[in-house]
Design a protein around this motif. Structure first.
Motif: not given
Length: 97
Positions: A50-51, A55-57
């Motif tokens: 994301d910004k 970490l977005i899994p």
């Protein structure tokens, strides 16, 4: 040598589930029979950041059966098998028994 594809970012490698065209007793099934556009997750990427750099899994894991959109994905041929690459947000849901 067998190749293995590890998807990048939030991509998911899917092996589509093809409904049988014959029953076990040899009766031909019409193509218009109801079928879900589904597949089995073969491999997943690590996710996307994301910004803020967190970490977005990916929402699914290897072995999940997922519902796929009617169109989309990128066809990939590895050896003699056909697979499709989808982004995580293209997956419509997971299927459970």
């Amino acid at each position: 040598m067998a190749k293995r594809l590890i998807p990048s970012l939030n991509r998911i490698l899917i092996e589509k589930i093809v409904a049988p065209s014959k029953t076990s007793t040899g009766i031909l099934l019409p193509e218009t029979s109801s079928k879900l556009n589904s597949g089995k997750v073969v491999a997943v990427g690590p996710g996307i950041r994301d910004k803020e750099g967190k970490l977005i899994p990916v929402a699914v894991k290897e072995g999940d059966t997922v519902l796929l959109p009617e169109y989309g994905g990128t066809q990939v041929k590895l050896g003699d098998k056909d697979y499709h690459l989808y982004r995580d947000d293209d997956i419509l849901g997971t299927l459970h028994d």
